[in-house]
Write an enzyme that holds these catalytic residues in place. Sequence first.
Site, PDB file in Angstrom:
ATOM      1  N   CYS A  32      16.881  43.512  18.353  1.00 46.10           N
ATOM      2  CA  CYS A  32      18.096  43.682  19.147  1.00 46.10           C
ATOM      3  C   CYS A  32      17.935  44.806  20.158  1.00 46.10           C
ATOM      4  O   CYS A  32      17.010  45.607  20.089  1.00 46.10           O
ATOM      5  CB  CYS A  32      19.290  44.032  18.243  1.00 46.10           C
ATOM      6  SG  CYS A  32      19.614  42.873  16.901  1.00 46.10           S
ATOM      7  N   ASP A 442      13.980  70.587  53.161  1.00 48.49           N
ATOM      8  CA  ASP A 442      13.774  71.657  52.182  1.00 48.49           C
ATOM      9  C   ASP A 442      14.537  71.295  50.905  1.00 48.49           C
ATOM     10  O   ASP A 442      15.702  71.655  50.736  1.00 48.49           O
ATOM     11  CB  ASP A 442      14.253  72.982  52.752  1.00 48.49           C
ATOM     12  CG  ASP A 442      13.972  74.160  51.819  1.00 48.49           C
ATOM     13  OD1 ASP A 442      13.123  73.990  50.905  1.00 48.49           O
ATOM     14  OD2 ASP A 442      14.594  75.221  51.987  1.00 48.49           O
TER      15      ASP A 442
END
Length: 467
Positions: A32, A442
């Site tokens: 499952c 940056d």
Amino acid sequence: MDEDTRYEAVRSRDARFDGAFFFAVETTGIYCRPSCPAVTPKRHNVRFFPTAAAAQSSGFRACRRCRPDAAPGSAEWNVRADVVGRAMRLIGDGVVDREGVAGLAARLGYSPRQVQRQLTAELGAGPVALARAQRAHTARVLLQTTGLPVTEIAFASGFASVRQFNDTIRAVYAATPSQLRAAAPGGGRAARRRATPAAGIPLRLAHRGPYQARSVFDLLQREAVPGVEEVTGTPGRRVYRRTLRLPHGTAIAAVHERPGSPGAASRGAHPGGWLDARLHLTDHRDLTTAVQRLRRLFDLDADPYAVDERLGADPRLAPLVAARPGLRSPGAADPEELAVRALTGSARAARLVQRYGKRLDAPCGGLTHVFPEPAALADAEPGPLGALAAALADGDVRLDPGADRDDAHRALLALPGLDAATAAAIRTRALGDPDVAPPGADLPDTWRPWRSYALHHLRAAGELEFS
């Protein structure tokens, strides 16, 4: 995660881990997904597996309630750039079905034995078993959503024989193909009535966690190239349609924007679930490949919890993440097409479609062409575009799901007229790299490995312009 932590995820039915791992119950012989609604088994009866294929190889069959084979893919394969991550992306694209294990190994630059060893050691299953699990899932989709004869489905799913197909379906689902078809919602007759050629194949493209559909559809609408793509409808209920060039033929795909849940409607997100889609294929063998390419385009295998946790810890990004939980970093349905479009822009790309694109045998609405192949552009277009197209056609630049991202980036930068910003855009979208910092940006290291997502947050908030 250790096994005790995984068991706690199973006990709490935590859908965040669907696709990240699977659990099997020794007393029932069933495996499952973690969020399965069935009664939680006792800890000593549970085994954990990294893939559905590993569970199947150990003799477990798929649960009929939670359908673990339909869980979102592991986000790990989007992030990782090593041989296992690259191999998983290629297997998902259907390379083993088309080229065999030898073809997979050649694309990775390893021997078949090395690939087998690395995948088995880490995932509990080799490339054949992983491809077999994928074929079984494809077969179930075709059985339950189309009226194709079983024999056609066997070969469309990638099986070499009907006997191999029957044996695999029995082993994986504990049912015959006919029984699996009859178990479809509404029964087998309803499936056959739905499956006229004009209707296509209905799909649910699952994702984990919140999904900012609005932002993705806004981007696709802004970039749409006439003839190849179109977006119709009003925000919240739009339909994105496009043509696809696939290994065995062409396709038209339609993906629906789902409206957000009441608590997130203002942000355009909904908490987990799927996007409804429909595929019209000229060759059903392309189903698996088409689905995987749509999943990459819509970034459906991402882990928004991991992304939001990292970026939400940054003071600058925290309010942006809170405003748009689950924001995605869209990829590309066709990496080579994306590379050309990143270089030319949408307006010139539309002219290329009309001049060099292959016209569909049966145009549908505004969709008339498939985007031109690189080989068609290599000699016809001079300058940087011709150089890029020639490199793609010759294999000097590889952008397939198993390509080495660093190698591809260096090859792109070596092309005349292709700057670092364009190479970064191609790396982000065509190669699906979640951690790209464009030149001059940056971006702090604390945003890694999700800098591509951080840029989408900044753009969505109006702090950066879309390029």
